[in-house]
Write a protein that holds these residues in place. Sequence first.
Motif, PDB file in Angstrom:
ATOM      1  N   MET A   1      40.079 161.948   9.675  1.00 49.45           N
ATOM      2  CA  MET A   1      40.910 161.355  10.732  1.00 49.45           C
ATOM      3  C   MET A   1      40.898 162.273  11.962  1.00 49.45           C
ATOM      4  N   LEU A  70      35.512 154.859  15.579  1.00 47.01           N
ATOM      5  CA  LEU A  70      36.290 153.780  14.956  1.00 47.01           C
ATOM      6  C   LEU A  70      36.633 152.703  15.975  1.00 47.01           C
ATOM      7  N   GLY A  78      34.666 142.732  16.590  1.00 46.55           N
ATOM      8  CA  GLY A  78      35.197 141.556  17.278  1.00 46.55           C
ATOM      9  C   GLY A  78      34.080 140.678  17.806  1.00 46.55           C
ATOM     10  N   TRP A  81      32.243 138.988  14.902  1.00 45.64           N
ATOM     11  CA  TRP A  81      32.989 137.840  14.358  1.00 45.64           C
ATOM     12  C   TRP A  81      32.886 136.625  15.293  1.00 45.64           C
ATOM     13  N   LEU A  84      29.672 135.074  14.553  1.00 51.19           N
ATOM     14  CA  LEU A  84      29.745 134.279  13.319  1.00 51.19           C
ATOM     15  C   LEU A  84      30.285 132.880  13.621  1.00 51.19           C
ATOM     16  N   LEU A  85      31.348 132.844  14.407  1.00 51.57           N
ATOM     17  CA  LEU A  85      31.956 131.554  14.765  1.00 51.57           C
ATOM     18  C   LEU A  85      30.946 130.680  15.499  1.00 51.57           C
ATOM     19  N   PHE A  88      27.580 129.800  13.093  1.00 46.57           N
ATOM     20  CA  PHE A  88      27.731 128.787  12.048  1.00 46.57           C
ATOM     21  C   PHE A  88      28.113 127.428  12.633  1.00 46.57           C
ATOM     22  N   THR A  89      28.846 127.445  13.757  1.00 48.33           N
ATOM     23  CA  THR A  89      29.162 126.154  14.399  1.00 48.33           C
ATOM     24  C   THR A  89      27.875 125.520  14.930  1.00 48.33           C
TER      25      THR A  89
ATOM     26  N   HIS B 184      45.238 153.738   8.521  1.00 49.46           N
ATOM     27  CA  HIS B 184      44.228 154.695   8.972  1.00 49.46           C
ATOM     28  C   HIS B 184      44.835 156.057   9.308  1.00 49.46           C
ATOM     29  N   ARG B 185      45.981 156.051   9.956  1.00 53.65           N
ATOM     30  CA  ARG B 185      46.445 157.277  10.594  1.00 53.65           C
ATOM     31  C   ARG B 185      47.622 157.978   9.915  1.00 53.65           C
ATOM     32  N   MET B 186      48.319 157.303   9.025  1.00 56.60           N
ATOM     33  CA  MET B 186      49.598 157.878   8.589  1.00 56.60           C
ATOM     34  C   MET B 186      49.685 158.133   7.087  1.00 56.60           C
ATOM     35  N   ARG B 187      48.534 158.208   6.433  1.00 54.02           N
ATOM     36  CA  ARG B 187      48.551 158.472   4.989  1.00 54.02           C
ATOM     37  C   ARG B 187      49.012 159.909   4.727  1.00 54.02           C
ATOM     38  N   LEU B 212      41.327 139.469  13.272  1.00 56.24           N
ATOM     39  CA  LEU B 212      40.080 138.849  13.713  1.00 56.24           C
ATOM     40  C   LEU B 212      40.170 137.327  13.799  1.00 56.24           C
ATOM     41  N   VAL B 216      41.581 133.078  17.183  1.00 58.61           N
ATOM     42  CA  VAL B 216      40.781 131.844  17.264  1.00 58.61           C
ATOM     43  C   VAL B 216      41.680 130.609  17.138  1.00 58.61           C
ATOM     44  N   LEU B 249      36.614 125.064  14.820  1.00 56.96           N
ATOM     45  CA  LEU B 249      37.490 126.110  15.358  1.00 56.96           C
ATOM     46  C   LEU B 249      38.731 126.277  14.481  1.00 56.96           C
ATOM     47  N   PHE B 252      37.807 127.858  11.079  1.00 52.78           N
ATOM     48  CA  PHE B 252      37.343 129.251  11.186  1.00 52.78           C
ATOM     49  C   PHE B 252      38.505 130.203  10.938  1.00 52.78           C
ATOM     50  N   VAL B 296      35.695 139.292   4.180  1.00 50.52           N
ATOM     51  CA  VAL B 296      34.481 139.028   4.976  1.00 50.52           C
ATOM     52  C   VAL B 296      33.879 137.673   4.605  1.00 50.52           C
ATOM     53  N   LEU B 300      33.051 132.941   6.152  1.00 48.62           N
ATOM     54  CA  LEU B 300      31.740 132.280   6.196  1.00 48.62           C
ATOM     55  C   LEU B 300      31.728 130.937   5.474  1.00 48.62           C
ATOM     56  N   TRP B 302      34.076 128.158   6.044  1.00 47.46           N
ATOM     57  CA  TRP B 302      35.024 127.161   6.527  1.00 47.46           C
ATOM     58  C   TRP B 302      34.480 125.733   6.496  1.00 47.46           C
ATOM     59  N   LEU B 322      27.685 129.434   0.323  1.00 49.09           N
ATOM     60  CA  LEU B 322      28.543 130.575   0.668  1.00 49.09           C
ATOM     61  C   LEU B 322      29.911 130.466  -0.019  1.00 49.09           C
TER      62      LEU B 322
END
Lengths: 104, 549
Positions: A1, A70, A78, A81, A84-85, A88-89, B184-187, B212, B216, B249, B252, B296, B300, B302, B322
């Motif tokens: 970290m 990171l 981003g 992804w 990907l949208l 696949f569309t 990530h930061r506070m373990r 992510l 959308v 959309l 997704f 992940v 893939l 939808w 998929l």
Amino acid sequence: MSEQSLSEHSISTTSYYLVFLALMVGTALTTWIAYLDLGWLNTPVALGIACTKAMLVVLYFMHVKHGTKLTKIVAVSGIFWLLLLLGFTMADILTRGWLGFPGK
Amino acid sequence: MITAPVTVPEREHYLNASYGLKSWLLTKDHKRIALLYLATITFFFFLGGLFAVMIRLELLTPQGDMVQSETYNKLFTMHGVNMVFFFLLPAIPATLGNFLVPLMIGARDLAFPKLNLASWYIFTIGGLFTLYALLSGGVDTGWTFYTPYSTTYSNSFVIATALGIFIAGFSSILTGLNFIVTIHRMRAPGLTWFRLPLFIWSHYAASLIMVLGTPVIAVTIVLLAAERAFHIGIFDPAIGGDPVLFQHLFWFYSHPAVYIMILPAMAVISELVAASARKRVYGYEFVAYASVAIAVFGFLVWGHHMFVSGQSVYAGLVFSVLSYLVAVPSAVKVFNWTATLHKGSIALETPMLYTFGFIGLFTIGGMTGLFVAALGLDVHVHDTYFVVAHFHYIMVGGTIMAYLGGLHFWWPKITGRMYPEILAKLSALVVFIGFNLTFFPQFILGYLGMPRRYHAYPDEFQVLNVMSTAGASILAVGYLLPMCYFIWSLRYGKIAPDNPWGAVGLEWQTLSPPPVENFDEIPIVTHEAYDYVSLPNGSVTPKKEANVR
């Protein structure tokens, strides 16, 4: 970290002004080409300018250019992804009609 | 397993550190914010449940004799909107996740406490918009808002409802962001990634989806509202749009949204299995990676919602293959939980009963998911009660079973009180029986061809529908019982020891209820998660470690 503060790589005020100028030029360019008929290039050119502007904002205004690995991974994820949208569309839209009868 | 009540002198903890409405509404303590969420989503759960009751009562008889078809459309829409966006999505992450993520990683709070409180306010404001739409006359599009009905033909409160979901989405993004940064930061010192409890891994994976995917659905909702209000031609083919684009959309986000619901449920189950069997989760690393793989792969697949929408057969084939793939990491988890139980010293307390319920029901839900992922079979069962039963086995049989199991497991930590064990076991049994009686007949109804979203049906479907309605009433009792005895336990429950289950997680090494800043001293972690061999009594404190009390 590992710690890497943004201030270690502060972006100069001149750079901010230059990026702002580039964004304004991009906006003017978008407006200008909206009045031109570039045929099939209409959409790619407009999207190209928009993507370039977005990249400038992400790299400079959002400090990704000098961010940690990171941070860069997050930014690239981003975009991945989004691809990907779109990918696949388009896999549907571009292959409609392959079977030779309507709707398939 | 429950030890004798420990007399705890009055000491300061997060519940009594300050009093008054203001101390709650302006709190930055993740534990109090978790309880604010708990109260809010419980309200939406019972509101959504009320609509479900009305749906099931209407379907008691073949005739549409209780409500008009338009009203029925609004009932199932409001049921779906309430349950999906205002209960199931935030259920585990915003309550148990909010409460436990900092405790499990040895942190004093989430990375952004003010943002955490803001996310609750945003969620509540989104919910109020939906309530406004409900009180103004409701919405009738189904929770999926499919175009062109939602954009062109519906005369109900589409934009107000969509706006509520749009606003609540930001709450989800902020919560996900908060979890990712915190993990990530506070373990705590020594808490490496592969010493993290699987609860954290699953919440991390779910947070990735929140961050992510949610933007959308926000964009999609804006496009939907713009199309409805200004006819801009995104989805309307009459002016150059494509209605199937809306489905791309929408799904997704909305398919991965199922994993926002189920990954935190799996998080809870991993903890419950390990604590109840007193063993390290079998194949810990595989289960951890499976969480990320589900997140992940979940993005893939939808198009399996769209096999009969006009989507191309080629795309359908790709999405079908998929969809089968995403079953692999899910199966890894189920097999590994089961393998963990093998030769385990299994304690059959209430949380474990819910765990058994989850594993069985989730497996049925997952396996029937493979049915509907098959292109040919899906044509037969699409838009029938088979699909309704399938996703309720995942969302209700999966997520709500885990949510209730988790609430029982961590209730002593959250409140410092024990719940009544016998009544809780009875309630777990009632929920299991009620759930299966409600939804199993729907598999048969769907396979026989009963379509969803109709308030009338042929006479030959009545027996199965009566069974389903009877099951729903049993299920309602099963859900009301825990609410009653949890409230009762706040005053009359036995005082809970700090670690009633003898579990090894860091959250059990602090007091019950925890102090405002969780730990007097930040713990130093020297053991892997679920190390019941080195720490048979669940304590990580005695020998080499810093005393976290």
